[in-house]
Design a protein around this motif. Structure first.
Motif, PDB file in Angstrom:
ATOM      1  N   MET B   1       0.838  -1.215   0.000  1.00 52.99           N
ATOM      2  CA  MET B   1       0.000   0.000   0.000  1.00 52.99           C
ATOM      3  C   MET B   1       0.864   1.253   0.000  1.00 52.99           C
ATOM      4  N   ILE B   2       0.607   2.137  -0.949  1.00 55.13           N
ATOM      5  CA  ILE B   2       1.330   3.404  -1.020  1.00 55.13           C
ATOM      6  C   ILE B   2       0.377   4.522  -0.634  1.00 55.13           C
ATOM      7  N   LYS B   3       0.887   5.458   0.167  1.00 55.97           N
ATOM      8  CA  LYS B   3       0.036   6.557   0.622  1.00 55.97           C
ATOM      9  C   LYS B   3       0.682   7.878   0.228  1.00 55.97           C
ATOM     10  N   LEU B   4      -0.059   8.686  -0.492  1.00 58.98           N
ATOM     11  CA  LEU B   4       0.458   9.998  -0.910  1.00 58.98           C
ATOM     12  C   LEU B   4      -0.425  11.087  -0.301  1.00 58.98           C
ATOM     13  N   ASN B   5       0.188  12.199   0.045  1.00 55.61           N
ATOM     14  CA  ASN B   5      -0.547  13.262   0.712  1.00 55.61           C
ATOM     15  C   ASN B   5      -0.106  14.640   0.236  1.00 55.61           C
ATOM     16  N   TYR B   6      -1.075  15.490  -0.082  1.00 59.57           N
ATOM     17  CA  TYR B   6      -0.750  16.841  -0.574  1.00 59.57           C
ATOM     18  C   TYR B   6      -1.667  17.872   0.079  1.00 59.57           C
ATOM     19  N   VAL B  42      -7.695  12.481 -14.292  1.00 63.03           N
ATOM     20  CA  VAL B  42      -8.695  13.465 -14.740  1.00 63.03           C
ATOM     21  C   VAL B  42      -9.655  13.766 -13.578  1.00 63.03           C
ATOM     22  N   ALA B  43     -10.113  12.713 -12.905  1.00 59.99           N
ATOM     23  CA  ALA B  43     -11.016  12.899 -11.762  1.00 59.99           C
ATOM     24  C   ALA B  43     -10.313  13.678 -10.640  1.00 59.99           C
ATOM     25  N   LEU B  44      -9.095  13.287 -10.356  1.00 57.51           N
ATOM     26  CA  LEU B  44      -8.361  13.933  -9.262  1.00 57.51           C
ATOM     27  C   LEU B  44      -8.069  15.402  -9.579  1.00 57.51           C
ATOM     28  N   TYR B  45      -7.712  15.659 -10.817  1.00 54.96           N
ATOM     29  CA  TYR B  45      -7.404  17.035 -11.231  1.00 54.96           C
ATOM     30  C   TYR B  45      -8.637  17.931 -11.124  1.00 54.96           C
ATOM     31  N   GLU B  46      -9.797  17.451 -11.568  1.00 55.08           N
ATOM     32  CA  GLU B  46     -11.030  18.244 -11.429  1.00 55.08           C
ATOM     33  C   GLU B  46     -11.322  18.509  -9.945  1.00 55.08           C
ATOM     34  N   ALA B  47     -11.069  17.513  -9.105  1.00 59.17           N
ATOM     35  CA  ALA B  47     -11.317  17.684  -7.667  1.00 59.17           C
ATOM     36  C   ALA B  47     -10.317  18.675  -7.058  1.00 59.17           C
ATOM     37  N   GLU B  48      -9.080  18.591  -7.527  1.00 58.74           N
ATOM     38  CA  GLU B  48      -8.040  19.514  -7.059  1.00 58.74           C
ATOM     39  C   GLU B  48      -8.399  20.950  -7.472  1.00 58.74           C
ATOM     40  N   HIS B  54     -13.062  26.802  -5.335  1.00 60.90           N
ATOM     41  CA  HIS B  54     -14.220  27.035  -4.468  1.00 60.90           C
ATOM     42  C   HIS B  54     -13.916  27.090  -2.972  1.00 60.90           C
ATOM     43  N   ALA B  55     -12.782  26.574  -2.526  1.00 62.73           N
ATOM     44  CA  ALA B  55     -12.553  26.459  -1.072  1.00 62.73           C
ATOM     45  C   ALA B  55     -11.346  27.274  -0.596  1.00 62.73           C
ATOM     46  N   GLN B  56     -11.137  27.301   0.702  1.00 55.83           N
ATOM     47  CA  GLN B  56      -9.998  28.045   1.264  1.00 55.83           C
ATOM     48  C   GLN B  56      -8.722  27.217   1.256  1.00 55.83           C
ATOM     49  N   LYS B  57      -8.853  26.007   1.737  1.00 54.31           N
ATOM     50  CA  LYS B  57      -7.715  25.101   1.633  1.00 54.31           C
ATOM     51  C   LYS B  57      -8.174  23.654   1.723  1.00 54.31           C
ATOM     52  N   GLY B  58      -7.280  22.762   1.362  1.00 49.26           N
ATOM     53  CA  GLY B  58      -7.712  21.377   1.350  1.00 49.26           C
ATOM     54  C   GLY B  58      -6.564  20.397   1.377  1.00 49.26           C
ATOM     55  N   ASN B  59      -6.957  19.155   1.288  1.00 47.84           N
ATOM     56  CA  ASN B  59      -5.987  18.086   1.403  1.00 47.84           C
ATOM     57  C   ASN B  59      -6.360  16.939   0.448  1.00 47.84           C
ATOM     58  N   ILE B  60      -5.329  16.350  -0.157  1.00 47.09           N
ATOM     59  CA  ILE B  60      -5.555  15.192  -1.026  1.00 47.09           C
ATOM     60  C   ILE B  60      -4.789  14.009  -0.467  1.00 47.09           C
ATOM     61  N   GLU B  61      -5.512  12.929  -0.237  1.00 50.95           N
ATOM     62  CA  GLU B  61      -4.848  11.707   0.207  1.00 50.95           C
ATOM     63  C   GLU B  61      -5.146  10.624  -0.821  1.00 50.95           C
ATOM     64  N   VAL B  62      -4.096   9.969  -1.289  1.00 50.91           N
ATOM     65  CA  VAL B  62      -4.275   8.919  -2.294  1.00 50.91           C
ATOM     66  C   VAL B  62      -3.685   7.617  -1.760  1.00 50.91           C
ATOM     67  N   LEU B  63      -4.512   6.600  -1.737  1.00 57.66           N
ATOM     68  CA  LEU B  63      -4.059   5.287  -1.272  1.00 57.66           C
ATOM     69  C   LEU B  63      -4.038   4.344  -2.466  1.00 57.66           C
ATOM     70  N   ILE B  64      -2.868   3.823  -2.756  1.00 58.53           N
ATOM     71  CA  ILE B  64      -2.731   2.924  -3.905  1.00 58.53           C
ATOM     72  C   ILE B  64      -2.477   1.507  -3.395  1.00 58.53           C
ATOM     73  N   ILE B  72      -9.071  10.592  -1.321  1.00 61.95           N
ATOM     74  CA  ILE B  72      -9.905  11.368  -0.402  1.00 61.95           C
ATOM     75  C   ILE B  72      -9.492  12.829  -0.522  1.00 61.95           C
ATOM     76  N   VAL B  73     -10.409  13.614  -1.071  1.00 62.43           N
ATOM     77  CA  VAL B  73     -10.121  15.023  -1.341  1.00 62.43           C
ATOM     78  C   VAL B  73     -11.021  15.854  -0.437  1.00 62.43           C
ATOM     79  N   SER B  74     -10.426  16.477   0.572  1.00 61.39           N
ATOM     80  CA  SER B  74     -11.250  17.203   1.542  1.00 61.39           C
ATOM     81  C   SER B  74     -10.849  18.666   1.601  1.00 61.39           C
ATOM     82  N   ASP B  75     -11.814  19.507   1.902  1.00 58.76           N
ATOM     83  CA  ASP B  75     -11.468  20.923   2.013  1.00 58.76           C
ATOM     84  C   ASP B  75     -12.228  21.624   3.121  1.00 58.76           C
ATOM     85  N   GLN B  76     -11.638  22.750   3.527  1.00 60.37           N
ATOM     86  CA  GLN B  76     -12.345  23.683   4.379  1.00 60.37           C
ATOM     87  C   GLN B  76     -12.825  24.782   3.450  1.00 60.37           C
TER      88      GLN B  76
END
Ligand SMILES: Nc1ncnc2c1ncn2[C@@H]1O[C@H](COP(=O)(O)OP(=O)(O)O)[C@@H](O)[C@H]1O
Ligand SMILES: [Mg+2]
Lengths: 113, 137
Positions: B1-6, B42-48, B54-64, B72-76
């Motif tokens: 399992m690989i975990k990436l975070n941005y 493409v999906a991740l880029y649209e979400a990013e 639209h948001a103030q800040k956010g986080n992208i977590e990708v589990l491979i 998991i793309v979350s924002d405040q």
């Protein structure tokens, strides 16, 4: 169609990337990147007036490696940097999108739909 | 399992797409099928872009995992008032600035849905939004 042919037809200037041996089959004109992201076609040329880094990121995600900027829009330093990282070709032409599309269509470049 | 975070900054269009680009490089290196990679990024880029637009800040977590990815793309941010409406092609509250960046036609969420096997949207008005996307290999 050979990229060299595209360059000749629309009098394009190559900003980055290696044109040699590059072929495209279809063209797609849009300034809207969400539209570009719906397309699933190989050997595509994106023709756009959007001269910012999102045009290059969009091409990267869509596996497109040729971008032609129309209406005399200039590639920014940011765009060139991301394009070079991804071995993409950026070209510029002073012609309008309509002119470019007409000329390339006439020369045999196919539409996506 | 690989975990990436941005971490993603709202409003910063100069960096929008960086995280998706990194994820693409990772998937390529792992030898994932090119078409599947395209669906994922493409999906991740649209979400990013939606965080940036639209948001103030956010986080992208990708589990491979060996069988697929979970993103998991979350924002405040402002949250989404009516998710059903937001999912419709053409609905957009994007600003002029967002449109100048080549987005804001109300196609992002529909583009995301089309490219993943599962999309869950959790949102709270005034708090933020979390998209969970799954794509199998
Ligand atoms: N992360 C988010 N936070 C707040 N609102 C959002 C978010 N993502 C989408 N929306 C809302 O849903 C609408 C539609 O989103 P989307 O389909 O991506 O189109 P666009 O971003 O081009 O407007 C947006 O205009 C916005 O009102
Ligand atoms: Mg969007």
């Amino acid at each position: 169609m050979k990229l060299e042919q595209v360059i000749e037809i629309v009098n394009a200037k190559v900003i980055c990337g290696s044109v040699k041996a590059n072929n495209i089959e279809r063209g797609f004109c849009s300034d809207l990147m969400s539209d570009v992201l719906t397309i699933d076609t190989d050997k595509l040329l994106i023709i756009t007036g959007l001269a910012n880094v999102q045009a290059i990121r969009t091409a990267e995600m869509a596996d497109v490696n040729c971008i032609l900027l129309v209406r005399n829009k200039k590639a920014t330093a940011d765009m060139i940097k991301v394009a070079e990282e991804n071995n993409m070709i950026i070209m510029e032409t002073s012609f309008s999108m309509f002119h470019v599309a007409g000329k390339l269509y006439e020369a045999g470049l196919k539409p996506v739909y | 399992m690989i975990k990436l975070n941005y971490t993603i900054e709202g409003g910063d269009f100069s960096r929008a797409g960086y995280a998706s680009s990194q994820v693409k490089k990772n998937l390529k290196q792992l030898g994932v099928d090119q078409k599947i990679i395209k669906n994922i990024v493409v999906a991740l880029y649209e979400a990013e872009v939606n965080i940036v637009a639209h948001a103030q800040k956010g986080n992208i977590e990708v589990l491979i995992s060996p069988t697929g990815v979970k993103m998991i793309v979350s924002d405040q941010g402002p949250g989404i008032v009516d998710v059903g409406q937001a999912m419709q092609v053409g609905f957009s509250t994007a600003s002029e600035k967002v449109r100048q960046m080549g987005f804001g036609a109300g196609m992002g969420l529909p583009n995301i849905k089309r490219n993943v096997d599962r999309l869950d949207i959790e949102t709270k008005v005034g708090k933020g939004t979390t998209l969970t996307m799954i794509k199998d290999f």
